[in-house]
Design an enzyme around this catalytic site. Structure first.
Site, PDB file in Angstrom:
ATOM      1  N   ASN A  17      12.393 -14.591  24.922  1.00 12.68           N
ATOM      2  CA  ASN A  17      10.973 -14.345  24.692  1.00 12.68           C
ATOM      3  C   ASN A  17      10.787 -13.210  23.701  1.00 12.68           C
ATOM      4  O   ASN A  17      11.480 -12.201  23.765  1.00 12.68           O
ATOM      5  CB  ASN A  17      10.276 -13.963  26.000  1.00 12.68           C
ATOM      6  CG  ASN A  17      10.148 -15.121  26.954  1.00 12.68           C
ATOM      7  OD1 ASN A  17       9.905 -16.241  26.535  1.00 12.68           O
ATOM      8  ND2 ASN A  17      10.311 -14.856  28.230  1.00 12.68           N
ATOM      9  N   CYS A  18       9.833 -13.363  22.801  1.00 12.74           N
ATOM     10  CA  CYS A  18       9.419 -12.256  21.939  1.00 12.74           C
ATOM     11  C   CYS A  18       8.473 -11.348  22.725  1.00 12.74           C
ATOM     12  O   CYS A  18       8.017 -11.679  23.811  1.00 12.74           O
ATOM     13  CB  CYS A  18       8.703 -12.788  20.705  1.00 12.74           C
ATOM     14  SG  CYS A  18       9.666 -13.939  19.715  1.00 12.74           S
ATOM     15  N   GLY A  19       8.187 -10.192  22.160  1.00 14.28           N
ATOM     16  CA  GLY A  19       7.214  -9.283  22.749  1.00 14.28           C
ATOM     17  C   GLY A  19       6.077  -9.044  21.774  1.00 14.28           C
ATOM     18  O   GLY A  19       6.299  -8.932  20.568  1.00 14.28           O
TER      19      GLY A  19
END
Length: 373
Positions: A17-19
């Site tokens: 997952n990106c942030g």
């Protein structure tokens, strides 16, 4: 089609997952870049060092009537050709290198310059205005597409008024240090920590993606990229950055600026309810959502996503219809915060007035107060 530093070798897919994080002061209070850096740095482990970036609004008050072009150059020839192109088509009020500093983690970066411009009233410009009913914004979009697609090694990082994007290959805090973001103050900030899955990590592919004053940061996968891309190409948009997020920026420009949809309706088009839900709605709502799905079916975003999209009018957060990626929102006084994790909000706002997690497909829209722009 140019290729330059875009990677051509194989990448193994690694799911993560990106942030993302962002905030807005609805009254236009200016906030130093150190604040957004602190928020995104808390989510360091959501990335892998292959992309970090920021968008900031209100940072160029002395040039707010000009389009602020941030350009990235991979070679001296790209710089020369682009500056010749800009001189031919634009009145350039001011231009300079974008200030940077050495950072041990940033190796072999491209060159960055910024230009504050207005379209020149050339014969081509007058014809476009008179016979094609094109606005200055339409003309800017045309030139952005030409530069990105036709000048090898040259890419428009951002092109809006009184805003700018700063991005590259590295963790967000490294990119922030490289671009000296603590020297900027803005009333809207967004930031992104990238973990590429289906697309390569390269300077132009980092988030945010922009067009005019739209900027997008995104966590997830747009599995409808192919049909979205073909739909946009019918309207003259060219997707050249090798990433699915690019289509979101262009889709918003098409729906809101070109077609005149409100942000609420544009969000419905991007993350429309399922048909069985639409069928259960009251007649007027059912007719509206049916029309949106029928007209903008090719603009529907499929796949898991959480996105923040900002403009000179405000900040919007939106999840996919099933909410397969996290998005948390909070308010404090006239500030609205949005992030992948509540901790990233509390890192810069320890006691928010309200914290909530919006439902899938329901946009959170925070507009600047009238008269702020």
């Amino acid at each position: 089609m140019k290729n330059n530093l875009k990677p051509t070798h194989r990448f193994e897919k690694d799911i993560s997952n990106c942030g993302l994080t962002g905030f807005i002061s609805k009254s236009g209070k200016l906030v130093e870049g150190s604040v957004i850096i602190k928020s995104i740095a808390l989510m360091h482990d959501r990335g892998n060092g292959l992309g970090g970036g920021f968008a900031a609004y209100g940072i160029y008050p002395d040039f707010k009537e000009f389009f602020a072009f941030h350009l990235m150059y991979e070679s001296g020839m790209a710089l020369q050709l682009t500056e010749e192109y800009l001189a031919e088509h634009f009145l350039i009020d001011h231009h300079e290198e974008i200030p940077t500093r050495r950072n041990a983690a940033i190796t072999n970066p491209p060159a960055f310059r910024r230009y504050f411009v207005k379209p020149l009233e050339t014969a081509e410009y007058k014809e476009a205005r008179e016979f094609q009913n094109m606005t200055d914004e339409d003309i800017i979009v045309t030139h952005v597409m030409r530069i990105n697609n036709e000048i090898e090694g040259s890419f428009v990082v951002s092109s809006g008024k009184n805003m700018g994007a700063f991005k590259g290959v590295g963790y967000p805090e490294e990119i922030a240090d490289f671009f000296r973001l603590e020297d900027y103050s803005g009333h809207i900030w967004t930031a992104h920590n990238r973990f590429p899955t289906n697309t390569p990590g390269w300077w132009g592919g980092a988030h945010p993606f922009t067009l005019l004053d739209w900027s997008i940061v995104h966590n997830g996968e747009i599995s409808s990229y192919g049909i979205n891309k073909r739909y946009l190409e019918m309207y003259g948009y060219l997707c050249t950055m090798l990433t699915d997020t690019e289509v979101v920026a262009y889709m918003l420009d098409l729906l809101i600026r070109k077609h005149g949809l409100s942000p609420e309706l544009a969000s419905m088009a991007l993350a429309a309810p399922f048909w069985d839900m639409i069928d259960s709605l009251p007649e007027d709502e059912r007719q509206l959502l049916t029309a949106i799905r029928q007209v903008y079916g090719s603009g529907l975003l499929n796949g898991p996503f959480a996105i923040l999209f900002a403009s000179n009018e405000g900040l919007i957060g939106l999840n996919d219809r099933v909410k397969l990626r996290p998005l948390v929102c909070a308010t404090k006084d006239d500030f609205v915060y949005m992030a992948s994790e509540e901790a990233a909000i509390r890192e810069i706002c320890s006691q928010p007035d309200r914290v909530w997690s919006p439902r899938g497909g329901e946009p959170v829209i925070a507009r600047l107060n009238p008269g702020v722009i």
